[in-house]
Enzyme design. Structure first.
Site, PDB file in Angstrom:
ATOM      1  N   ASN A   1       0.871  -1.182   0.000  1.00 51.82           N
ATOM      2  CA  ASN A   1       0.000   0.000   0.000  1.00 51.82           C
ATOM      3  C   ASN A   1       0.903   1.225   0.000  1.00 51.82           C
ATOM      4  O   ASN A   1       1.489   1.565   1.024  1.00 51.82           O
ATOM      5  CB  ASN A   1      -0.891  -0.013   1.253  1.00 51.82           C
ATOM      6  CG  ASN A   1      -1.686   1.273   1.401  1.00 51.82           C
ATOM      7  OD1 ASN A   1      -1.828   2.036   0.439  1.00 51.82           O
ATOM      8  ND2 ASN A   1      -2.208   1.517   2.594  1.00 51.82           N
ATOM      9  N   TRP A   2       1.009   1.839  -1.150  1.00 51.49           N
ATOM     10  CA  TRP A   2       1.935   2.983  -1.262  1.00 51.49           C
ATOM     11  C   TRP A   2       1.377   4.265  -0.641  1.00 51.49           C
ATOM     12  O   TRP A   2       2.086   5.255  -0.542  1.00 51.49           O
ATOM     13  CB  TRP A   2       2.266   3.239  -2.739  1.00 51.49           C
ATOM     14  CG  TRP A   2       3.261   2.268  -3.301  1.00 51.49           C
ATOM     15  CD1 TRP A   2       3.923   1.289  -2.639  1.00 51.49           C
ATOM     16  CD2 TRP A   2       3.713   2.211  -4.660  1.00 51.49           C
ATOM     17  NE1 TRP A   2       4.769   0.621  -3.491  1.00 51.49           N
ATOM     18  CE2 TRP A   2       4.649   1.165  -4.739  1.00 51.49           C
ATOM     19  CE3 TRP A   2       3.406   2.929  -5.823  1.00 51.49           C
ATOM     20  CZ2 TRP A   2       5.288   0.828  -5.930  1.00 51.49           C
ATOM     21  CZ3 TRP A   2       4.039   2.596  -7.004  1.00 51.49           C
ATOM     22  CH2 TRP A   2       4.978   1.557  -7.065  1.00 51.49           C
ATOM     23  N   LYS A   3       0.108   4.237  -0.264  1.00 50.09           N
ATOM     24  CA  LYS A   3      -0.527   5.451   0.285  1.00 50.09           C
ATOM     25  C   LYS A   3      -0.283   6.631  -0.669  1.00 50.09           C
ATOM     26  O   LYS A   3      -0.264   6.443  -1.872  1.00 50.09           O
ATOM     27  CB  LYS A   3      -0.015   5.734   1.701  1.00 50.09           C
ATOM     28  CG  LYS A   3      -0.032   4.502   2.585  1.00 50.09           C
ATOM     29  CD  LYS A   3       0.139   4.821   4.036  1.00 50.09           C
ATOM     30  CE  LYS A   3       0.266   3.520   4.819  1.00 50.09           C
ATOM     31  NZ  LYS A   3       0.019   3.674   6.223  1.00 50.09           N
TER      32      LYS A   3
ATOM     33  N   HIS B   1      -9.573   1.327   4.571  1.00 55.68           N
ATOM     34  CA  HIS B   1      -8.313   1.472   5.317  1.00 55.68           C
ATOM     35  C   HIS B   1      -8.571   2.398   6.512  1.00 55.68           C
ATOM     36  O   HIS B   1      -9.359   3.348   6.410  1.00 55.68           O
ATOM     37  CB  HIS B   1      -7.223   2.050   4.407  1.00 55.68           C
ATOM     38  CG  HIS B   1      -5.861   1.983   5.030  1.00 55.68           C
ATOM     39  ND1 HIS B   1      -5.446   2.886   5.973  1.00 55.68           N
ATOM     40  CD2 HIS B   1      -4.842   1.115   4.855  1.00 55.68           C
ATOM     41  CE1 HIS B   1      -4.208   2.568   6.350  1.00 55.68           C
ATOM     42  NE2 HIS B   1      -3.819   1.490   5.685  1.00 55.68           N
TER      43      HIS B   1
ATOM     44  N   GLU C   1      -6.967   4.756   7.694  1.00 63.36           N
ATOM     45  CA  GLU C   1      -6.734   6.192   7.436  1.00 63.36           C
ATOM     46  C   GLU C   1      -7.942   6.809   6.730  1.00 63.36           C
ATOM     47  O   GLU C   1      -8.283   7.966   6.956  1.00 63.36           O
ATOM     48  CB  GLU C   1      -5.453   6.352   6.596  1.00 63.36           C
ATOM     49  CG  GLU C   1      -4.209   6.076   7.437  1.00 63.36           C
ATOM     50  CD  GLU C   1      -3.010   5.566   6.669  1.00 63.36           C
ATOM     51  OE1 GLU C   1      -2.984   5.682   5.425  1.00 63.36           O
ATOM     52  OE2 GLU C   1      -2.094   5.031   7.322  1.00 63.36           O
TER      53      GLU C   1
ATOM     54  N   GLU D   1      -5.771  -5.061  10.373  1.00 62.48           N
ATOM     55  CA  GLU D   1      -4.756  -4.051  10.647  1.00 62.48           C
ATOM     56  C   GLU D   1      -5.070  -3.321  11.957  1.00 62.48           C
ATOM     57  O   GLU D   1      -5.875  -2.366  11.958  1.00 62.48           O
ATOM     58  CB  GLU D   1      -4.712  -3.035   9.518  1.00 62.48           C
ATOM     59  CG  GLU D   1      -4.356  -3.625   8.179  1.00 62.48           C
ATOM     60  CD  GLU D   1      -3.691  -2.600   7.282  1.00 62.48           C
ATOM     61  OE1 GLU D   1      -2.620  -2.918   6.753  1.00 62.48           O
ATOM     62  OE2 GLU D   1      -4.218  -1.495   7.117  1.00 62.48           O
TER      63      GLU D   1
ATOM     64  N   GLY E   1       2.191   2.013  10.667  1.00 58.84           N
ATOM     65  CA  GLY E   1       3.163   3.090  10.500  1.00 58.84           C
ATOM     66  C   GLY E   1       3.839   3.505  11.795  1.00 58.84           C
ATOM     67  O   GLY E   1       4.478   4.548  11.861  1.00 58.84           O
TER      68      GLY E   1
ATOM     69  N   SER F   1       3.124  -2.435  10.337  1.00 62.25           N
ATOM     70  CA  SER F   1       4.577  -2.483  10.565  1.00 62.25           C
ATOM     71  C   SER F   1       5.199  -3.833  10.205  1.00 62.25           C
ATOM     72  O   SER F   1       6.117  -4.302  10.877  1.00 62.25           O
ATOM     73  CB  SER F   1       4.911  -2.084  11.998  1.00 62.25           C
ATOM     74  OG  SER F   1       4.499  -0.733  12.223  1.00 62.25           O
TER      75      SER F   1
ATOM     76  N   GLY G   1       2.617  -1.159   4.242  1.00 65.90           N
ATOM     77  CA  GLY G   1       2.768   0.240   3.855  1.00 65.90           C
ATOM     78  C   GLY G   1       4.228   0.583   3.630  1.00 65.90           C
ATOM     79  O   GLY G   1       4.808   0.334   2.579  1.00 65.90           O
TER      80      GLY G   1
HETATM   81  C1  PEP Z   1      -0.885   0.068   5.838  1.00 69.09           C
HETATM   82  O1  PEP Z   1      -0.844   1.212   5.431  1.00 69.09           O
HETATM   83  O2  PEP Z   1      -1.818  -0.640   5.498  1.00 69.09           O
HETATM   84  C2  PEP Z   1       0.180  -0.408   6.717  1.00 69.09           C
HETATM   85  C3  PEP Z   1       0.067  -1.590   7.264  1.00 69.09           C
HETATM   86  O3  PEP Z   1       1.252   0.432   6.921  1.00 69.09           O
HETATM   87  P1  PEP Z   1       2.675   0.051   7.598  1.00 69.09           P
HETATM   88  O4  PEP Z   1       3.112  -1.256   7.000  1.00 69.09           O
HETATM   89  O5  PEP Z   1       3.577   1.183   7.233  1.00 69.09           O
HETATM   90  O6  PEP Z   1       2.430  -0.066   9.061  1.00 69.09           O
END
Ligand code: PEP
Length: 249
Positions: free
Chosen positions: A9-11, A94, A96, A166, A172, A212, A233
C-alpha cells in the site's frame, strides 16, 4: 489451500516517474513463486503502472473506489474507471480513510458490493484502535466491521475477497502485533465469516495481517496458520524491501 497474498500500500507516495522506476528495479530482482503479489498505487500512477507491470506476476491495485458507476461525485473514481485501466484489487476501508475521510461501515459495505459487481477484488481493512484494544473490545470491533463489510455478499464471492486485519496502533508506528495475537484475531474474523457463510466458504477467504510488517518480521506472521499474507505500507516503498517481503512469504 489459500494462496498467500502480499499487497503493498503505497498510500500518497510516488510520482509516475518514481512508480515506473520501482517496477524497473523490481524486474531486475528475482520474483518468488506461489505468492500472489499486488501493488496498490495512487490513482495518478495506475495507468503507467498497468503498462510497466505487463509481463510481471504483479497485479495492480487501487487504494479506494466509489460505489457508484458514474455521476456527480466530484473527486471520486468509479469501479468502471479502475477496471478500464487494468486494476484488479482495491483497498477498501483502510483505517486512514475511516479516520480522516469519514469512511463508515456502511460506505465500506457499498464499496465492497460495487467492487465485486465489477470484477474488482476488495482488500477490506478491519482493525481496532489502541483505546479499543485496551478496553478489551478487539474481538467485538473486528466482528462488527467484518460482518458489516460483507453484508449482501454471496458465499460464492468470498474467494475474491481479501480481509486485512490491521490494528490501527500498529500502522506506521513500528509497533507490530505479535504474530500469535494477530493469528488469534484473524481466527476470530474467520469465525465470524463462518457463522454467516458456513465453514467451507470461510476457508476460501484470504486474511492478511497489516501493521509495521517488514522483511525482518514477515516470516513470523507467515508461519501462523490463519495468516494468509500481509498488507504492507512503509516497507513496500522500495523494490529491494518489496522483493524481500515476497521472498519471506
Ligand atoms: C498500511 O498502510 O496498510 C500499513 C500496514 O502500513 P505500515 O506497514 O507502514 O504499518
Amino acid at each position: 489451500m489459500r494462496t498467500p497474498i502480499i499487497a503493498g500500500n503505497w498510500k500518497m507516495h510516488k510520482t509516475i516517474a518514481e512508480a515506473v522506476r520501482f517496477v524497473q528495479e523490481l524486474k531486475a530482482g528475482s520474483a518468488a513463486a506461489g505468492v500472489e503479489q499486488v501493488i496498490c498505487a495512487p490513482f495518478t500512477a495506475l495507468a503507467a503502472l498497468a503498462e510497466a507491470l505487463k509481463g510481471t506476476p504483479i497485479a495492480l491495485g487501487a487504494q479506494n473506489v466509489h460505489f457508484e458507476e458514474q455521476g456527480a461525485f466530484t473527486g471520486e473514481i468509479s469501479p468502471l474507471m479502475l477496471k478500464e485501466i487494468g486494476v484488479r484489487y482495491v483497498i477498501i476501508g483502510h483505517s486512514e480513510r475511516r479516520q480522516y475521510f469519514n469512511e463508515t461501515d456502511e460506505t465500506v459495505n457499498k464499496k465492497v458490493l460495487a467492487a465485486l459487481k465489477h470484477g474488482l477484488k476488495p482488500i477490506v481493512c478491519v482493525g481496532e484502535s489502541l483505546e479499543q484494544r485496551e478496553a478489551g473490545e478487539t474481538a467485538a470491533v473486528v466482528r462488527r466491521q467484518t460482518e458489516a463489510a460483507l453484508a449482501g455478499v454471496d458465499a460464492a464471492q468470498l474467494a475474491d475477497v481479501v480481509i486485512a486485519y490491521e490494528p490501527i496502533w500498529a500502522i506506521g508506528t513500528g509497533k507490530s502485533s505479535t504474530a500469535e495475537d494477530a493469528n488469534e484475531t484473524i481466527a476470530i474474523i474467520r469465525g465470524a465469516i463462518a457463522e454467516r457463510f458456513g465453514q467451507a466458504a470461510a476457508q476460501t477467504v484470504r486474511i492478511q495481517y497489516g501493521g509495521s510488517v517488514k522483511p525482518e518480521n514477515i516470516d513470523s506472521f507467515m508461519a501462523q496458520p490463519d495468516i494468509d499474507g500481509a498488507l504492507v505500507g512503509g516497507a513496500s516503498l522500495t523494490a529491494e524491501s518489496y522483493l524481500q517481503l515476497v521472498a519471506g512469504a
